[in-house]
Write an enzyme that holds these catalytic residues in place. Structure first.
Site, mmCIF file in Angstrom:
data_model
loop_
_atom_site.group_PDB
_atom_site.id
_atom_site.type_symbol
_atom_site.label_atom_id
_atom_site.label_comp_id
_atom_site.label_asym_id
_atom_site.label_seq_id
_atom_site.Cartn_x
_atom_site.Cartn_y
_atom_site.Cartn_z
ATOM 1 N N PHE A 54 0.858 -1.194 0.000
ATOM 2 C CA PHE A 54 0.000 0.000 0.000
ATOM 3 C C PHE A 54 0.885 1.232 0.000
ATOM 4 C CE2 PHE A 54 -2.375 3.490 1.757
ATOM 5 C CZ PHE A 54 -3.644 3.337 1.219
ATOM 6 N N ASP A 56 9.345 2.382 1.555
ATOM 7 C CA ASP A 56 8.216 3.207 1.990
ATOM 8 C C ASP A 56 8.116 3.066 3.508
ATOM 9 O OD1 ASP A 56 5.808 4.245 2.742
ATOM 10 O OD2 ASP A 56 4.661 3.398 1.075
ATOM 11 N N LYS A 95 2.933 10.191 7.912
ATOM 12 C CA LYS A 95 2.300 9.838 9.196
ATOM 13 C C LYS A 95 2.989 10.473 10.409
ATOM 14 C CE LYS A 95 0.024 5.643 7.598
ATOM 15 N NZ LYS A 95 -1.378 5.990 7.779
HETATM 16 C C1 LIG Z 1 2.982 2.476 3.794
HETATM 17 C C2 LIG Z 1 2.123 3.639 3.372
HETATM 18 N N1 LIG Z 1 2.461 4.347 2.289
HETATM 19 C C3 LIG Z 1 1.746 5.408 1.882
HETATM 20 C C4 LIG Z 1 0.604 5.801 2.559
HETATM 21 C C5 LIG Z 1 -0.168 6.991 2.097
HETATM 22 O O1 LIG Z 1 -0.011 8.058 2.987
HETATM 23 P P1 LIG Z 1 -1.071 9.259 2.993
HETATM 24 O O2 LIG Z 1 -2.371 8.674 3.460
HETATM 25 O O3 LIG Z 1 -0.495 10.266 3.941
HETATM 26 O O4 LIG Z 1 -1.155 9.762 1.612
HETATM 27 C C6 LIG Z 1 0.199 5.071 3.692
HETATM 28 C C7 LIG Z 1 -1.029 5.432 4.397
HETATM 29 O O5 LIG Z 1 -1.626 4.645 5.105
HETATM 30 C C8 LIG Z 1 0.976 3.959 4.107
HETATM 31 O O6 LIG Z 1 0.638 3.228 5.170
#
Ligand SMILES: Cc1ncc(COP(=O)(O)O)c(C=O)c1O
Length: 404
Positions: free
Chosen positions: A143, A228, A257
């Site tokens: 994700f 990520d 986050k």
């Molecule tokens: C691993 C990861 N990458 C990217 C995102 C996307 O972040 P945002 O919701 O701040 O766009 C999330 C959000 O849950 C995430 O858990």
């Protein structure tokens, strides 16, 4: 069209939700204040929060360090335009460099925007140094966010047919399967991108061996490793960054986050050798504004204090032990994760029902998949708050398992 089932009134206004776009099913609760691991709704009811804005409020709700940083910066400078340096932006970039070992940061307003930046930077590097290679190998069930390229890079099965046509160039492989990665590498490949722990998928850990082998493979193939760390970074796993557990260093890392402690702040972080944007390739009106980066500095300084991360490790081990015991009692499949990013395998598809019942009992937890619950409390959560959570969850499971 689906609507929230009940519509509490705010200040006598009927149907206060009618003006909001319906993007998810929200319970009929309106939160008005929070402190530490607790929130309160408009009727004064307290809730124990083990979601924390989806692992965002790493220091809990409204911690002194953040409210103070907000107050000070709000009276000093908010935004001087991204075309100029501001002091907190420079300080935060230095803190990230100091703790990550990477050299250059571009600040974003969300995690997904950091991922977009990582994709662009890798493609730019591919154009400059790899004969136009552009494909980024990503993981099944990964994700990376909800912008179109981030969705295309994600491996969420429910998104496969959504918003077609997607951005091309993201072949997918199973997590922890090096052979499949090797098979997927071609002359078009510019990078491999993954989360050290797949959070949204249900807390599935990339093994240390896989990350180490992936690092060796990407070096051999002269392609980039993008991690990520949006969910795993900023102390969530008991180290500053998730990659530290495996002793590897990525070429590019994304943050979000916890970095803003509750405010919208993400970061694209890269090794000097990969930071190859030309002027005009990347930017944004709000990016790196002084207000939010000042808060980011306050967060980083708290996490860096002696004893903070060891305490996350200790609290995480305590939470894990208590969840294991609950799993044994209720016939679940055990606990996954690291530090304070944990999942409880319920052994049956009752996750959403358990989360809904827990809410009725004053506990906020998340079911990322039908058979699991996810726990992402404040990194400052106290042991007695964990005990209270376990006690509510125990009764909730008794109710949900017993009533099946
Ligand atoms: C691993 C990861 N990458 C990217 C995102 C996307 O972040 P945002 O919701 O701040 O766009 C999330 C959000 O849950 C995430 O858990």
């Amino acid at each position: 069209m689906m609507r929230s089932p009940a519509t509490p009134s705010i200040d006598g206004v009927h149907d206060p939700f009618g003006a909001l776009m319906e993007i998810t099913s929200r319970p009929p609760v309106v939160f008005v204040e929070g402190r530490g691991s607790w929130m309160r709704d408009q009727n004064g009811r307290a809730y124990l929060d083990f979601i924390q804005g989806w692992a965002v409020n790493c220091l809990g709700h409204c911690p002194d360090a953040i409210t103070k940083a907000i107050a000070v910066q709000a009276g000093r400078l908010l935004n001087c335009s991204p075309s100029f340096y501001n002091e907190p932006m420079i300080r935060l970039a230095r803190l990230i460099a100091q703790h990550s070992g990477l050299h250059r940061t571009f600040f974003t307003n969300s995690g997904a925007e950091a991922i977009e930046g990582a994709i662009k930077l890798a493609r730019k590097w591919g154009q400059k140094y790899r004969n136009g290679a552009y494909e980024i190998i990503t993981m099944d069930h990964g994700f990376h966010g909800r912008t179109l390229a981030a969705m295309s890079a994600s491996g969420k099965p429910q998104w496969k047919q959504l918003f077609e046509p997607k951005v091309p160039g993201f072949p997918k492989v199973p997590l922890n399967d090096l052979e499949k990665v090797e098979e997927a590498v071609t002359s078009r490949t510019v990078a491999v991108m993954l989360e050290p722990i797949q959070g949204e998928a249900g807390v599935f850990v990339a093994s240390n061996a896989f990350l180490q082998e992936l690092r060796a493979l990407t070096k051999r193939a002269n392609i980039l490793l993008i991690l990520d760390e949006i969910q795993t970074g900023i102390g969530r796993t008991g180290r500053f960054f998730g990659f530290e557990h495996a002793g590897v260093a990525p070429d590019i890392m994304t943050l979000g986050k916890g970095l803003g402690g509750g405010l919208p702040l993400g970061a694209l972080v890269a090794h000097e050798d990969v930071s190859c944007f030309d002027h005009g390739d990347q930017g944004g009106t709000f990016n790196g504004n002084a207000f939010v980066t000042a808060v980011g500095c306050a967060v980083m300084e708290e996490i860096a204090k002696p004893g903070f991360l060891p305490n996350v490790v200790q609290t995480g081990a305590y939470l894990s032990d208590r969840l294991e015991a609950l799993s044994r009692k209720h016939g679940g499949g055990g606990v996954r994760g690291k530090g304070l990013l944990l999942a409880l395998d319920l052994g049956r598809d009752i996750g959403p029902a358990v989360a809904a019942e827990a809410l009725r009992r004053g506990l906020l937890i998340n079911a990322p998949r039908p058979d699991s619950l996810r726990f992402m409390p404040a990194l400052t959560v106290a042991q007695d708050e964990i005990d209270q959570m376990i006690s509510i969850l125990d009764a909730t499971l008794e109710h949900c398992v017993g009533s099946r």
